[in-house]
Structures are given as structure tokens and as C-alpha cells.
Design a protein around this motif. Structure first.
Motif, PDB file in Angstrom:
ATOM      1  N   ARG B  10       1.997   8.162  -5.563  1.00 24.90           N
ATOM      2  CA  ARG B  10       2.044   8.297  -4.118  1.00 24.90           C
ATOM      3  C   ARG B  10       0.641   8.605  -3.578  1.00 24.90           C
ATOM      4  O   ARG B  10      -0.103   9.401  -4.142  1.00 24.90           O
ATOM      5  CB  ARG B  10       2.991   9.432  -3.745  1.00 24.90           C
ATOM      6  N   VAL B  12      -1.197   9.793  -0.045  1.00 30.36           N
ATOM      7  CA  VAL B  12      -0.952  10.288   1.311  1.00 30.36           C
ATOM      8  C   VAL B  12      -2.250  10.210   2.110  1.00 30.36           C
ATOM      9  O   VAL B  12      -3.282  10.729   1.690  1.00 30.36           O
ATOM     10  CB  VAL B  12      -0.428  11.738   1.296  1.00 30.36           C
ATOM     11  N   LYS B  14      -4.062  11.000   5.793  1.00 30.58           N
ATOM     12  CA  LYS B  14      -3.878  11.854   6.975  1.00 30.58           C
ATOM     13  C   LYS B  14      -4.737  11.321   8.110  1.00 30.58           C
ATOM     14  O   LYS B  14      -5.962  11.240   7.985  1.00 30.58           O
ATOM     15  CB  LYS B  14      -4.300  13.272   6.614  1.00 30.58           C
ATOM     16  N   GLY B  63       5.363   4.820   6.182  1.00 27.87           N
ATOM     17  CA  GLY B  63       5.173   4.534   4.768  1.00 27.87           C
ATOM     18  C   GLY B  63       5.241   3.047   4.458  1.00 27.87           C
ATOM     19  O   GLY B  63       5.989   2.306   5.084  1.00 27.87           O
ATOM     20  N   LEU B  71       3.537   4.153  -3.407  1.00 29.13           N
ATOM     21  CA  LEU B  71       3.974   4.491  -2.049  1.00 29.13           C
ATOM     22  C   LEU B  71       2.769   5.030  -1.276  1.00 29.13           C
ATOM     23  O   LEU B  71       2.133   5.992  -1.706  1.00 29.13           O
ATOM     24  CB  LEU B  71       5.090   5.535  -2.089  1.00 29.13           C
ATOM     25  N   LYS B  73       1.840   6.835   2.012  1.00 25.87           N
ATOM     26  CA  LYS B  73       2.370   7.550   3.175  1.00 25.87           C
ATOM     27  C   LYS B  73       1.231   7.792   4.156  1.00 25.87           C
ATOM     28  O   LYS B  73       0.152   8.246   3.771  1.00 25.87           O
ATOM     29  CB  LYS B  73       2.955   8.896   2.737  1.00 25.87           C
ATOM     30  N   LYS B  75       0.379   9.997   7.385  1.00 23.96           N
ATOM     31  CA  LYS B  75       0.869  11.060   8.264  1.00 23.96           C
ATOM     32  C   LYS B  75      -0.043  11.117   9.473  1.00 23.96           C
ATOM     33  O   LYS B  75      -1.240  11.411   9.354  1.00 23.96           O
ATOM     34  CB  LYS B  75       0.875  12.397   7.532  1.00 23.96           C
TER      35      LYS B  75
END
Lengths: 413, 220
Positions: B10, B12, B14, B63, B71, B73, B75
Motif C-alpha cells: 500500500r 499512501v 498525502k 484509492g 493499492l 491511497k 488522502k
């Protein structure tokens, strides 16, 4: 000071990935279990994505499961023995609402702690800076008195040096005049004494004749030859002139002495007219090149003052007046009694002072003279001296007509 | 910095919407929530006070999955614009991978914009990021209002900077996706150079941007 904030609170990232256990951390698990049991009407288990049970226990017959999503990701499962879609979907929705609410709370509270910690650290820094600055000010306050008194001492000593320098400058201007004033009588005293010496020789010749007992005729011829009658008269005159000359020198020396040392500034009870007279005596030669000096002195009561300092003021005024008169003019010194104060007015018919310069003449180092021509301190020092005597100094001036300085002093007994 | 969890497969990212108070940061996020159709779209989390001012942040999770199965993501956060919330802004900004600076186009807001941008630069520096290399898009919002600076006036001031300047009317949904697309392009490039999205995960820039925007791969 409390340093423990950051130590007691290990702060996690507010936007970290949250797991099922954490998200359900704030929920009463017994109540949730009861509530979900009623809703589902069958045994169930809520377990993490790795299969660890969080609510309810995992039984072998729980063959159906639905994912529990938080922030788009599967964080766990709802497991049931039978597939009752309506009920299980409702339960999942309910649990996901709880998870979302939990995430909302955890993120906000963690972020809040970050902000509080940041603000706290900022405050700590400001507090520290304030303490430092307070210490500095405290230190300063403690030393202030001492430093002020040191400064005052420095200023006083500098001022004394300035007074002395100014005095030396004005005395310097007088030097030539004073030298002439002394040289003149010494010159004629010398020449008179040489003549007197020859007269003494004449008398010596007469004495020898009397001793050897020569004829009266011879003696009379000698007296006639030497013109003793004239010699006697002239001798008397020579001696009178010498006495007068010596007196003049002694007066000048006395005036100079009374004036010479600023340090020696004892207070004395005196007649201010004497100070004026003395200053006029030593400066007359310098200032009367082009001008006529007129004294107009009224009877004054005795007063307590520092004569050496006031003499410096009067000398300054007189020298300025003398410089203001370029061709022909008049300097007048008046003294008068005004109630309980003495007014001394020194006026000249000289070139006067422009309105612009008039505002600045008492400023230290202000001078209209060429470089080397004046210290620019005379009037500034004069004003200080008069103020120190509790008096005032005023000036009036009209360009091309003249200037008048008035000094007003209280009578101190 | 991009948070790459190899075990969970994953990544992520930001992305932060920064800007002066009431410039439309939350509106940007709301519009993106309504307009975007990515593979995964979470619920928007809104933390506001009674008078609609953002208290801590708003957050919209999106996502997409790379061909490798990774994955990704995203945010999307907003910060509270009010001056008093500086510590909160700084905390939200930490580890950001990209920024949309939402400025207010109204004439009387120039000073607020400048102060907020200065504050952004300060905070970027304080959280250990570099404003020169951080993906950043400047969006002048509220183009629909009267008495706004003209585009020429804005460009005269901002074109000397290295950051792309976009114009938007978030309330009407205009320019919001364009600003975001511009940011995604930059974010892809910086992330790709860090973890090799294209090389290791088979995802190129166009695919990435299209997937996040929900335009379907290959959509022109």
C-alpha cells in the motif's frame, strides 16, 4: 518547569492507518455485542483482517463473512453461521458508521494533541526568552545606579576639561595684549633705571668733591655743569614713574592670577564690580583696538559667587564684543541693582548676530569663526556657569547695530 | 513523504489544500468528492465548527490499484485557514506529498493570500520539506465573484514563480478538477522517481491521473 510533556505523550501521526481494534477502542463492546445479537438473531464474530476476534467468538460453523471497510480498505470481517443478507448488511453498515466515527475522533484528538504540544513548546520557548530578558533587565536595573554615577563622573570631568580648554583659548587670545601691558611698564622702568644710574654717578662725583674738600666755586661749577637741579627733579619723576609702572604690572599679575585656574574655584564673598574691573584690565588692550570701552558701574552689594568662573564669563562677553567691532565702535559694561538681583549688561555697537545664528549661539561647538578661530564653547560654558550660579543670561541683537548680553545674578549673602 | 508499506502493498499519498481563511479549500474537496469517480472513494470526513469554519481538517480518501496490485491511497486534506490555528496547520502539513494553494481572487484579499503563502513556505520548511521541490499548484479561486483581480494582473505577479497558476470557481465546480489534475501530474513524477511506479508497478502517468480522476484508463 515541566519538561515531561513530550516524554509522557509519545505522539503518533494523526493520519496514520487505523486498524479495527483501534477504531473500536472507544466503543463499549458488551453493549455492542448485545445490540448486534438482537439485530442479527444469531451468533456472530467481528474479527480483524487477520482473523483475530474482537467482539464475539469465532466458531467453526461461521462460514459466511462480510468485509468491514474503513477508509476504503477492509479492516476486518463480520462472520455469521448463516447468510441473512438483510440483517448482516444492516449490521455491517452500523459497524462501519462506528468505525468512521471512531476514526474521526482518533484523528481529531491526535491532531489536537500535536497542536497543543506545538503551542506548548512555543510557549516554553517564549517563556525562556522572557526569563532571559527579565534577567537582563534585572541585571541592568541593579547596575544602573552605578553606571549612572560613573557616567556622571565622566561627564563632570569632561566638562571641567572643556571649561579649562575654553579658558585657555580665551587667555590665549589675551596673551599678546597682556604681554604688551606688562612689557610697556617694564620697558620704561628699565630705561628710567639706566638714566637713574647716570644720575647716581653724578651724585657720586659730588660726594667725592665734598670728601676731598674742594673749593666751593669748583663745587658750584660742578653742580652747574651737571645741572643737578634738573637731575633731582627728573630723578624724582623717574622713581614715581617706576613705582607707577611696577604697580601696573602687579595689578595685571593679580588680575591674571585671580582668573587663571578653573579648578581653584572657591566661593568668595566679593563685589562683582571688582571682577569686572579685573577682567577689563587684562582684556583692555585686546578689545580696544577699534573700540572705546565705557564702564558704568553702580554700587553693588557683596555677593557669594565663584569669581574665577564669573570672570571667565565676563571675559568671554568682552572678547566677543571686541571681535564684533570691526572699525569703530563702543563697548559698554553696565552693572545695576534690580531688587534682589544684580544685572550686568555688556553691549557693543558691532556687527550683530543674525536671527538664525541667534537661536544657536548657546549650543556647544557652534561658532561662526573660521576653523581654529574659536572653540564654539565660550557662550555654552558661560551659560552653564551662570545657571550654576542660579542666574540667567539673555541676548538681544540687531544685525549691523550691535549686540547686548544681560547677565542676571541673584544676590547670595 | 510518500508512505510506502511494502508488507501491506500500500502506498499512501498525502495531498493538502492550503490557503487563507474562507478561500474555498473545503469547497474544493466537496466538489472533488462529487465529481471524481475513481476506483475507490471513501466518505468525506468533515470537522467543522458551527459557523462552517474548518476546525481541524477535512479529509477525502481516494484509492486506485496499480497493475501490480499496489493499492495507492490518496488522502486529501484541508487545513484550517484562520491565523490562530497555525500549529494545527503545521501538523496537517507534515509529510505532505503535494499542495494545492487555494488563493482568494478578490481584490481585497491580496494581502491575506501573500501572508498565507508566506506561512505555507515557513511551515513547509518547519516540517522538513522543501518548497522548491514539493509538488505545488496555485489555484486562484472565486473567479465567479465581482471585483476580482484579472488573470493578467494575477499572472503579472505570479508568473515569475515556478509553480503553475490555475483559475477556478469551486462553488460552480469549475477549475477544480484541472487544478487537481495538474497536482497529480507533479505528484506522479516525484513519487515515480522515489519508488518506481512505472517500472515496478506498471503504472504510467496518464494511467495514474485518469484512474484517480475516474476517467477510465486510456480515456483521452
Amino acid at each position: 518547569m515541566n519538561k515531561g510533556f513530550s516524554e509522557t505523550l509519545p505522539l503518533l501521526d494523526f493520519d496514520r492507518e487505523l486498524g479495527l481494534v483501534e477504531l473500536l477502542g472507544g466503543v463499549n463492546k458488551n453493549k455492542l455485542f448485545d445490540s448486534l445479537s438482537n439485530l442479527l438473531g444469531m451468533p456472530f464474530c467481528i474479527c480483524t483482517s487477520k482473523g483475530e476476534p474482537v467482539i464475539g467468538s469465532r466458531e467453526a460453523n461461521m462460514k459466511f463473512r462480510l468485509p468491514l471497510r474503513a477508509e476504503m480498505e477492509t479492516v476486518g470481517y463480520l462472520e455469521t453461521p448463516t447468510e441473512q443478507v438483510d440483517k448482516t448488511r444492516s449490521a455491517v453498515t452500523l459497524i462501519e458508521l462506528l468505525l468512521h466515527s471512531g476514526a474521526r475522533y482518533l484523528m481529531a484528538s491526535t491532531l489536537h494533541l500535536h497542536a497543543v504540544k506545538e503551542d506548548y513548546e512555543k510557549l516554553q520557548k517564549q517563556h525562556l526568552a522572557l526569563m532571559e530578558s527579565e534577567a537582563r533587565y534585572k541585571d541592568l536595573a541593579e547596575n544602573l545606579e552605578q553606571r549612572v554615577s560613573e557616567q556622571v563622573k565622566t561627564i563632570e570631568s569632561t566638562q571641567l576639561q572643556l571649561y579649562q580648554a575654553e579658558k585657555m583659548a580665551s587667555v590665549g587670545q589675551l596673551a599678546a595684549g597682556v604681554a604688551h601691558e606688562i612689557n610697556n611698564p617694564i620697558g620704561f622702568i628699565q630705561s628710567n633705571l639706566v638714566t637713574a644710574q647716570s644720575y647716581v654717578n653724578d651724585f657720586a662725583g659730588l660726594a667725592k668733591q665734598v670728601e676731598t674738600g674742594v673749593e666751593v666755586d669748583t663745587m658750584q661749577a660742578y653742580l652747574k655743569e651737571k645741572d643737578i637741579e634738573f637731575v633731582l627733579e627728573d630723578f624724582q619723576g623717574l622713581l614715581n614713574e617706576c613705582i607707577d609702572g611696577a604697580r601696573r604690572v602687579s595689578v595685571i599679575v593679580k588680575d591674571l592670577k585671580g582668573f587663571s585656574n578653573v579648578d581653584r574655584s572657591e566661593e568668595e564673598i566679593i563685589d562683582l564690580n571688582e571682577v569686572i574691573q579685573g577682567v577689563c584690565n587684562i582684556s583692555v588692550r585686546e578689545i580696544t583696538k577699534h573700540a572705546e570701552l565705557k564702564l558704568n558701574l553702580a554700587n553693588l552689594p557683596m555677593t557669594r559667587c565663584k569669581p574665577a568662573h564669573l570672570g571667565q564669563v565676563f571675559l568671554n562677553m568682552l572678547l566677543n564684543a571686541g571681535k564684533a567691532i570691526k572699525e569703530k565702535g563702543e563697548i559698554t559694561v553696565n552693572s545695576s541693582l534690580e531688587g534682589d538681583r544684580i544685572r550686568i549688561c555688556i553691549s557693543d555697537t558691532g556687527s550683530g548676530i543674525s536671527e538664525e545664528n541667534l537661536k544657536r549661539i548657546f549650543d556647544p561647538f557652534f561658532t561662526t569663526a573660521d576653523v581654529g578661530g574659536g572653540t564654539g564653547l565660550g557662550l555654552s560654558v558661560s551659560r552653564d556657569i551662570i545657571k550654576a550660579h542660579g542666574g540667567e543670561i539673555e541676548v538681544e541683537s540687531t544685525p549691523e547695530q550691535g549686540t547686548s548680553f544681560s547677565i542676571i545674578l541673584p544676590i547670595v549673602s | 513523504m510518500a508512505d510506502f508499506d511494502e508488507e501491506a502493498n500500500r502506498l499512501v499519498l498525502k495531498l493538502v489544500f492550503y490557503g487563507p481563511a474562507l478561500s474555498g479549500k473545503t469547497t474544493n474537496l466537496t466538489r472533488l468528492h462529487d465529481l471524481l469517480q475513481p476506483e475507490l472513494k471513501g466518505e468525506m470526513m468533515v470537522l467543522e465548527t458551527k459557523n462552517d469554519r474548518t476546525l481541524f481538517f477535512d479529509m477525502l480518501p481516494l484509492g486506485v490499484t496499480a497493475p501490480s496490485g499496489l493499492l495507492i491511497k490518496l488522502k486529501l486534506f484541508t487545513v484550517p485557514g484562520q491565523v490562530a490555528h497555525d500549529s494545527t496547520r503545521k501538523a496537517v502539513l507534515s509529510r505532505a506529498d503535494g499542495i494545492v494553494f487555494v488563493a482568494d481572487s478578490q481584490r481585497n484579499q491580496s494581502i491575506n493570500n501573500a501572508e498565507s503563502f508566506e506561512n505555507l513556505a515557513d511551515n513547509v520548511n518547519r516540517v522538513g520539506l522543501n518548497i522548491e521541490t514539493l509538488p505545488l499548484v496555485v489555484q486562484f479561486n472565486k473567479r465567479d465573484l465581482p471585483d476580482v483581480l484579472t488573470e493578467a494582473e494575477i499572472m503579472a505577479r505570479w508568473s515569475k514563480m515556478t509553480w503553475p497558476v490555475m483559475f477556478a470557481s469551486a462553488l460552480e465546480g469549475q477549475g477544480v478538477i484541472e487544478s487537481f489534475r495538474e497536482l497529480l501530474t507533479q505528484v506522479f513524477q516525484s513519487t515515480d522517481s522515489m519508488i518506481g511506479l512505472q517500472k515496478s508497478h506498471g503504472l504510467d502517468q496518464e494511467q495514474f491521473v485518469s484512474a484517480v480522476l475516474g476517467e477510465g484508463v486510456g480515456h483521452e
